[in-house]
Design a protein around this motif. Structure first.
Motif, PDB file in Angstrom:
ATOM      1  N   PRO A  58       0.995  -0.928   0.168  1.00 42.16           N
ATOM      2  CA  PRO A  58       0.093  -0.083   0.090  1.00 42.16           C
ATOM      3  C   PRO A  58       0.783   1.195  -0.096  1.00 42.16           C
ATOM      4  O   PRO A  58       1.637   1.201  -0.007  1.00 42.16           O
ATOM      5  CB  PRO A  58      -0.478   0.210   1.466  1.00 42.16           C
ATOM      6  N   GLY A  59       0.188   2.457  -0.531  1.00 39.76           N
ATOM      7  CA  GLY A  59       0.664   3.834  -0.278  1.00 39.76           C
ATOM      8  C   GLY A  59       2.211   3.873  -1.536  1.00 39.76           C
ATOM      9  O   GLY A  59       2.012   3.144  -2.795  1.00 39.76           O
ATOM     10  N   PRO A  60       3.171   4.405  -1.485  1.00 39.20           N
ATOM     11  CA  PRO A  60       3.545   4.421  -2.588  1.00 39.20           C
ATOM     12  C   PRO A  60       4.680   3.130  -2.787  1.00 39.20           C
ATOM     13  O   PRO A  60       5.826   3.505  -2.156  1.00 39.20           O
ATOM     14  CB  PRO A  60       4.751   5.725  -2.123  1.00 39.20           C
ATOM     15  N   VAL A  61       4.714   3.394  -4.179  1.00 38.91           N
ATOM     16  CA  VAL A  61       4.995   1.907  -4.765  1.00 38.91           C
ATOM     17  C   VAL A  61       6.553   2.281  -5.398  1.00 38.91           C
ATOM     18  O   VAL A  61       7.739   1.974  -6.127  1.00 38.91           O
ATOM     19  CB  VAL A  61       4.711   0.877  -5.489  1.00 38.91           C
ATOM     20  N   MET A  62       6.468   3.130  -6.228  1.00 42.81           N
ATOM     21  CA  MET A  62       7.858   4.120  -7.357  1.00 42.81           C
ATOM     22  C   MET A  62       7.787   5.685  -7.461  1.00 42.81           C
ATOM     23  O   MET A  62       6.134   6.533  -7.074  1.00 42.81           O
ATOM     24  CB  MET A  62       7.157   3.326  -9.201  1.00 42.81           C
ATOM     25  N   ALA A  63       8.854   6.466  -7.760  1.00 47.99           N
ATOM     26  CA  ALA A  63       8.781   7.771  -7.142  1.00 47.99           C
ATOM     27  C   ALA A  63       8.002   8.750  -8.067  1.00 47.99           C
ATOM     28  O   ALA A  63       8.083   7.565  -9.465  1.00 47.99           O
ATOM     29  CB  ALA A  63       9.764   7.892  -7.109  1.00 47.99           C
ATOM     30  N   SER A  64       8.066  10.002  -7.770  1.00 47.78           N
ATOM     31  CA  SER A  64       7.716  10.716  -9.236  1.00 47.78           C
ATOM     32  C   SER A  64       8.914  10.865 -10.229  1.00 47.78           C
ATOM     33  O   SER A  64      10.430  10.339  -9.434  1.00 47.78           O
ATOM     34  CB  SER A  64       7.702  12.736  -8.411  1.00 47.78           C
ATOM     35  N   ALA A  65       9.172  11.227 -10.965  1.00 48.46           N
ATOM     36  CA  ALA A  65      10.276  11.042 -11.837  1.00 48.46           C
ATOM     37  C   ALA A  65       9.808  12.872 -13.173  1.00 48.46           C
ATOM     38  O   ALA A  65       9.210  13.148 -13.609  1.00 48.46           O
ATOM     39  CB  ALA A  65      10.210  10.234 -13.166  1.00 48.46           C
ATOM     40  N   ASP A  66      11.042  13.341 -12.919  1.00 53.48           N
ATOM     41  CA  ASP A  66      11.055  14.645 -13.265  1.00 53.48           C
ATOM     42  C   ASP A  66      12.057  15.162 -14.251  1.00 53.48           C
ATOM     43  O   ASP A  66      13.358  14.879 -13.348  1.00 53.48           O
ATOM     44  CB  ASP A  66      10.864  15.679 -12.058  1.00 53.48           C
ATOM     45  N   GLU A  67      12.634  15.273 -15.282  1.00 51.63           N
ATOM     46  CA  GLU A  67      13.810  14.984 -15.586  1.00 51.63           C
ATOM     47  C   GLU A  67      13.983  16.422 -16.063  1.00 51.63           C
ATOM     48  O   GLU A  67      12.789  17.515 -16.671  1.00 51.63           O
ATOM     49  CB  GLU A  67      14.223  14.547 -16.512  1.00 51.63           C
TER      50      GLU A  67
END
Length: 390
Positions: free
Chosen positions: A179-188
């Motif tokens: 549950p909850g966050p499993v993968m991160a935000s991604a910003d290039e």
């Protein structure tokens, strides 16, 4: 625990044929014309109630009703795009498209969802509606967002969304979910530092973007260590610094590139704001100009709804046993645009073990065809449990 239905296990040769054909003909994001055509053709041949194409440019959605006709709906999602990587597997089904390969297993994801589509179209052992969503451009192109912007959930009003991704190094056919966050935000991002070039022997007559860029790189590393709560994971990596063409010339411009990642939307906002502040402050102090550009559409963190994650885990445990399901699956700083769908509807994103294979995003990676029936069985069981036939 229940074994994989014989009818699904018997699909192995057919699934392998489909997957290897898709692998041999990879297409980049928003160029998945052949792939989308194959998907749509198969869904129509399976007897789907409706098949819609061109959603978010090249996305496909198949509509399948259960025995009782339309009703409560869920959405299952697979991605279709490949990566701009030259293949180095030496396999007979290696890519015939130079410089493009399925290096992340999206060919396998599409195949598993197509397998579930065929099985469920034959059995229809559920009540309600399943939307089979095949999306383009997961690899940085935010194809999920493009489909949403094109009215995905208005046209196909699912109450919940589900996704699945293969994971090399994880035992073949095992699963991970949490549950909850499993993968991160991604910003290039790209930072352009613009000054006035000159002769290296007369630096006082120039405004040096290299020196300013170096100070920006150093200062950016203080954001995670001094601005972010140490109990909240975050990564800011500078991966590119380009400037100059000669040792005795101060260039006009330096280009810096990097990525920001976190599981927390507030931390993501902080990383962005601090990047801007540091660039502006250094530019002011060094007498240069700085322009910050987004290199890709930022992905939010992929967050599993607690109830849906528990539901997915329970389905997996009932099907395969507790020993093959890890409910405390380790988070990863990789990004995934299923996040856009999970922001719109409660969802669960699970990982299926690819076995002892090369890592994704490498030239030697290949999806493990042996796990395809396992993925099909999960999709089928999930539908039959979420929308039980009366």
């Amino acid at each position: 625990m229940h074994p994989i239905p014989n009818s699904i296990a018997a699909m192995q040769p057919e699934l392998t044929e489909w997957r290897q054909d898709l692998h041999k003909h990879p297409e980049l994001g928003y160029q998945e014309v052949r792939t989308a055509g194959v998907v749509a053709e198969k869904l129509e041949a399976f007897g789907f109630d409706a098949v819609e194409t061109g959603i978010g440019k090249t996305g496909v959605v198949g509509v399948l009703h259960g025995k009782g006709g339309p009703g409560e709906a869920i959405l299952l999602r697979a991605d279709m795009d490949a990566l701009p990587i030259p293949e180095d597997t030496g396999l007979e089904h290696a890519s015939v498209n130079s410089g493009v390969m399925h290096a992340c297993g999206h060919d396998g994801h599409t195949t598993m969802l197509l397998g579930a589509a065929k099985h469920l179209a034959e059995t229809r052992n559920f009540d309600g509606t399943v939307y089979f969503c095949f999306q383009p451009a997961e690899e940085g192109g935010a194809g999920a967002k493009a489909m949403i912007d094109d009215g995905l959930f208005d046209r196909f009003p699912a109450r919940a969304v589900y996704g699945m991704h293969n994971w090399p190094g994880m035992p073949a056919g095992s699963f991970g979910v949490r549950p909850g966050p499993v993968m991160a935000s991604a910003d290039e991002f790209i930072i352009r530092v613009r000054g006035d070039g000159g002769h290296a022997a007369q630096p006082h007559l120039a405004r040096d973007p290299v020196l300013a860029g170096a100070q920006i790189v150093t200062a950016l590393q203080s954001i995670v260590s001094r601005k972010v709560d140490p109990l909240k994971p975050a990564v800011l990596s500078i991966t590119m610094f380009q400037a100059g063409t000669a040792c005795n010339v101060i260039p006009d411009e330096a280009i810096i590139g990097g990525t920001r990642r976190t599981f927390d939307k507030e931390v993501d906002a902080l990383l962005r704001a601090e990047t801007t502040r540091i660039c502006e402050d250094v530019a002011r102090g060094m007498g240069v100009e700085v322009v910050i550009e987004s290199e890709s559409i930022p992905y939010p963190p992929t967050v599993n709804d607690a109830e849906q994650a528990d539901f997915a885990a329970t389905v997996l445990e009932d099907l395969f046993g507790h020993e093959r399901v890890d409910r405390t699956w380790e988070q990863t700083m990789g990004g995934e645009d299923f996040a856009f769908m999970a922001d719109e509807r409660p969802g669960a994103f699970v990982f299926i073990g690819n076995g002892d294979s090369a890592m994704v995003h490498t030239p030697r990676y290949d999806f493990n065809d042996e796990i395809a029936p396992t993925g099909v069985a999960y999709w089928a069981k999930l539908v039959e449990t979420a929308l039980p036939a009366k």
